[in-house]
Design a protein around this motif. Structure first.
Motif, PDB file in Angstrom:
ATOM      1  N   PHE A 228       0.826  -1.205   0.000  1.00 41.20           N
ATOM      2  CA  PHE A 228       0.000   0.000   0.000  1.00 41.20           C
ATOM      3  C   PHE A 228       0.864   1.261   0.000  1.00 41.20           C
ATOM      4  N   ARG A 229       1.976   1.213   0.723  1.00 36.92           N
ATOM      5  CA  ARG A 229       2.887   2.356   0.719  1.00 36.92           C
ATOM      6  C   ARG A 229       3.410   2.600  -0.685  1.00 36.92           C
TER       7      ARG A 229
ATOM      8  N   SER B  61       1.249   6.908  -6.623  1.00 42.59           N
ATOM      9  CA  SER B  61       0.180   7.846  -6.981  1.00 42.59           C
ATOM     10  C   SER B  61       0.565   9.268  -6.603  1.00 42.59           C
ATOM     11  N   ARG B  62       1.167   9.432  -5.433  1.00 39.40           N
ATOM     12  CA  ARG B  62       1.482  10.777  -4.970  1.00 39.40           C
ATOM     13  C   ARG B  62       2.487  11.493  -5.872  1.00 39.40           C
TER      14      ARG B  62
ATOM     15  N   GLY C  38      -4.427   5.901   1.740  1.00 38.05           N
ATOM     16  CA  GLY C  38      -4.349   6.144   0.294  1.00 38.05           C
ATOM     17  C   GLY C  38      -5.415   7.124  -0.163  1.00 38.05           C
TER      18      GLY C  38
ATOM     19  N   ASP D  13      -4.417  10.572   0.679  1.00 35.94           N
ATOM     20  CA  ASP D  13      -3.207  11.084   0.055  1.00 35.94           C
ATOM     21  C   ASP D  13      -3.558  12.044  -1.084  1.00 35.94           C
TER      22      ASP D  13
ATOM     23  N   LYS E 217      -5.909   8.059  -8.451  1.00 31.44           N
ATOM     24  CA  LYS E 217      -4.772   7.278  -8.964  1.00 31.44           C
ATOM     25  C   LYS E 217      -4.506   6.096  -8.051  1.00 31.44           C
ATOM     26  N   PHE E 218      -4.623   6.345  -6.757  1.00 36.44           N
ATOM     27  CA  PHE E 218      -4.389   5.272  -5.783  1.00 36.44           C
ATOM     28  C   PHE E 218      -5.391   4.134  -6.002  1.00 36.44           C
TER      29      PHE E 218
ATOM     30  N   LEU F 221       2.012   1.870  -3.528  1.00 36.01           N
ATOM     31  CA  LEU F 221       0.975   2.457  -4.377  1.00 36.01           C
ATOM     32  C   LEU F 221       0.746   3.927  -4.021  1.00 36.01           C
ATOM     33  N   ARG F 222       0.871   4.207  -2.735  1.00 35.94           N
ATOM     34  CA  ARG F 222       0.695   5.592  -2.287  1.00 35.94           C
ATOM     35  C   ARG F 222       1.783   6.502  -2.851  1.00 35.94           C
TER      36      ARG F 222
ATOM     37  N   TYR G 244      -3.472  12.042  -4.440  1.00 41.19           N
ATOM     38  CA  TYR G 244      -4.245  11.653  -5.621  1.00 41.19           C
ATOM     39  C   TYR G 244      -4.995  10.348  -5.388  1.00 41.19           C
ATOM     40  N   PRO G 245      -6.105  10.434  -4.644  1.00 39.67           N
ATOM     41  CA  PRO G 245      -6.845   9.219  -4.277  1.00 39.67           C
ATOM     42  C   PRO G 245      -7.322   8.409  -5.483  1.00 39.67           C
TER      43      PRO G 245
END
Ligand code: CTP
Length: 428
Positions: free
Chosen positions: A179-180, A186-187, A224, A227, A232-233, A182-183, A229-230
Motif C-alpha cells: 500500500f505504501r 500515486s502521490r 491512500g 493522500d 490514482k491510488f 501504491l501511495r 491523488y486518491p
C-alpha cells in the motif's frame, strides 16, 4: 553494495531556519558523544523532491535513547522513551516532533569498535527499509553536515521517478508496504521498477494481503484515500488486483472514476459558499468506491472493518441516493426541499452533487438558508389561544414552519395568525 556520498548541505540550508538550527544542535551533540547521526526516510526523500515534510526521523549510530535525553536537556522539550524499541520521541514547545531511533544493538555486538561495521550499521538500518527512495540518509554531524548517504541508488531512483524494493522478502516482512508503494506511486507519479512490480504481483497472488488484520487493511486504504491523488491510488489498487481483498463486491470502472473526479469540483463549489463544515474528504472517495453495493454487501463491509456509526451511515446513504436525487429534482417548494434534505450529513449532500451537479442551487438554498429557518411560535401560543395540549399541536406547528419555509409568513405576528387560522380551520 557501494556507498555513495553527495554533499547536499546547500540544499539542506534552504529548509526553515528553526529545523536547520535543530539539526545543527543535534549534529554538534552527536560530535560530542562521538555518535554518527542521520536524518532518514520521508524527510530526505521529500527534501530531494523539493517538498516539505514535517516528519523528522533521526537515526543514531550509538545509544539513541541517551542521545535523545541529552538533546532534550538542551531543547527543554518533552521526552517519551520506548525502551523496548530503543526509540524516543521528543516534542518541542512549539509542537515540533522528533523521532530518535537507534540502529539496532545486535548490529554492533562483538564488532562495535570496527569503523567499517559502524558504517555498516546505518547501511543495515537503511537496508531494512521499504524502497530505495526511502532508504536515503543525510548525516548531521558537524564534520559531515549535509552529506547524503546513498547505498541503494535512491537518489537516482528519485530523479528517474522509480519505486524499487530493496529486497525480495520485503513485502512478506510487511505487506503494508504494498500500500505504501501504491501511495508513493500515486502521490509522485512514479513507476514501479520491473522487478518490484513482479514482486508485488507475486506477493498479491500469494495472498499476503490476507495476513493483514481488517483494521490495518482499512487504515491502509484510508491513508491512500487521504493522500494527494486518491483516484490514482484506487486505479493502482485495481491494476494490482487488490480491491477484491478489500471487498469482493467493489466494482471500479470508468464511470465511477469519472464520478470520483467530480469530488474536487464539488469541494471547490462548497468553498464558494463560505460555510464551515467539519467532514473528511476521503469519505467521499470511499462512498464513490463502494457505490453500487447492495444493502447486504454494505452491511458486511461495515462489519468487516468495524466502521463507526457515522461512517456506516454514509455508506448506506449510497443506497438512498437515486430516490433522493429524483425527488429533489422534482421538488419545487422550499419546504419540499427542506424536508427532503433535512437530516442528511454534508457528505451525503455532496455526493448528490457529485452525481448530479444541476441540483446545486437547491442544495445551496438548503445549506445557506432553509436549514436555519425556525419558527418563534410554540405550544405556549396554542395554550394561550385557549386549547388543551393534544397531538394536533405538533401538526399545527409543523404547518407554520412549512408556511415560513415557503415564505408565506415572515414575522412572529404572522406566525401567530397563521397558527390560529390553521387550528380554527381544522376545527379542533
Ligand atoms: N518504513 C519502512 N516500511 C514501512 C514503514 C516505514 O521501511 N512499512 C521506513 C521508510 O524508510 C520510511 C520511514 O520508515 O521512509 C518513515 O516511515 P513513515 O514516517 O511512516 O513514512 P514516510 O516515508 O515518511 O511517508 P509519508 O510521507 O507517507 O509519511
Amino acid at each position: 553494495v557501494q556507498e555513495k556520498r553527495y554533499d547536499i548541505s546547500d540544499r539542506l540550508k534552504l529548509i526553515d531556519q528553526q529545523t536547520l538550527q535543530l539539526f545543527k544542535k543535534a549534529g554538534a551533540l552527536a560530535e560530542e558523544l562521538e555518535y554518527n547521526l542521520y536524518i532518514v526516510g520521508g524527510f530526505v526523500r521529500d527534501l530531494l523532491l523539493g517538498k516539505a515534510n514535517l516528519d523528522l526521523d533521526l537515526v543514531v549510530e550509538g545509544d539513541g535513547i541517551e542521545f535523545a535525553r541529552r538533546l532534550n536537556k538542551e531543547l527543554k522539550g518533552e521526552l517519551d522513551i520506548y525502551h523496548e524499541f530503543g526509540t524516543a520521541v521528543l516534542t518541542l514547545e512549539d509542537g515540533m516532533k522528533l523521532d530518535v531511533a537507534t540502529t539496532r544493538v545486535e548490529y554492533y555486538s562483538g564488532i562495535a569498535s570496527l569503523p567499517e561495521v559502524e558504517l555498516g550499521c546505518i547501511q543495515q538500518d537503511l537496508f531494512r527499509r521499504d524502497f530505495s527512495i526511502n532508504a536515503l540518509a543525510i548525516q548531521l554531524n558537524g564534520h559531515s553536515f549535509g552529506q547524503l548517504v546513498d547505498y541503494f541508488n535512491g537518489r537516482e531512483d528519485l530523479e528517474q521517478g522509480v519505486i524499487r524494493l530493496l529486497h525480495n522478502f520485503s513485502l512478506y516482512d510487511d505487506p503494508t508496504r504494498i500500500f505504501r508503494g501504491l501511495r508513493f506511486a500515486s502521490r509522485y507519479g512514479f513507476k514501479f521498477e520491473p522487478r518490484t512490480k513482479e514482486l508485488i504481483k507475486q506477493a498479491v497472488d500469494l495472498d499476503v494481503i490476507e495476513k493483514l488484520s481488517n483494521n490495518r487493511l482499512f487504515s491502509k486504504l484510508q491513508l491512500g484515500l487521504q493522500d494527494k491523488y486518491p483516484i490514482k491510488f484506487i486505479n493502482l489498487l485495481q491494476e494490482e488486483n487488490i480491491l477484491s481483498y478489500i471487498s469482493p463486491d467493489i466494482r471500479w470502472n470508468e464511470e465511477k472514476e469519472k464520478l470520483a473526479t467530480k469530488v474536487v469540483d464539488v469541494l471547490e463549489w462548497l468553498k464558494t459558499l463560505n460555510l464551515s463544515f467539519k467532514f473528511n474528504e476521503w469519505v467521499l472517495y470511499l462512498m464513490v468506491l463502494i457505490w453500487g453495493m447492495n444493502h447486504e454487501q454494505i452491511k458486511e463491509f461495515n462489519q468487516k472493518f468495524n466502521l463507526n456509526k457515522n461512517l456506516s451511515y454514509r455508506l448506506f446513504f449510497t443506497l438512498s441516493f437515486d430516490s433522493l436525487s429524483s425527488r429533489l429534482k422534482a421538488a419545487e417548494d422550499n419546504s419540499e426541499i427542506y424536508y427532503l434534505l433535512e437530516g442528511f450529513a454534508i457528505e451525503d449532500l455532496l455526493l448528490l452533487l457529485i452525481k448530479d451537479f444541476t441540483l446545486k442551487d437547491k442544495v445551496k438554498l438548503y445549506l445557506e438558508e432553509l436549514r436555519w429557518i425556525d419558527i418563534k411560535v410554540s405550544g405556549e401560543d396554542i395554550i394561550d389561544f385557549g386549547y388543551k395540549p393534544g397531538p394536533f399541536f405538533q401538526d399545527a406547528l409543523q404547518a407554520v414552519k412549512k408556511a415560513k419555509l415557503d415564505g408565506k409568513i415572515v414575522n412572529y405576528q404572522q406566525e401567530q395568525r397563521y397558527l390560529r387560522d390553521y387550528i380554527e380551520k381544522r376545527g379542533e
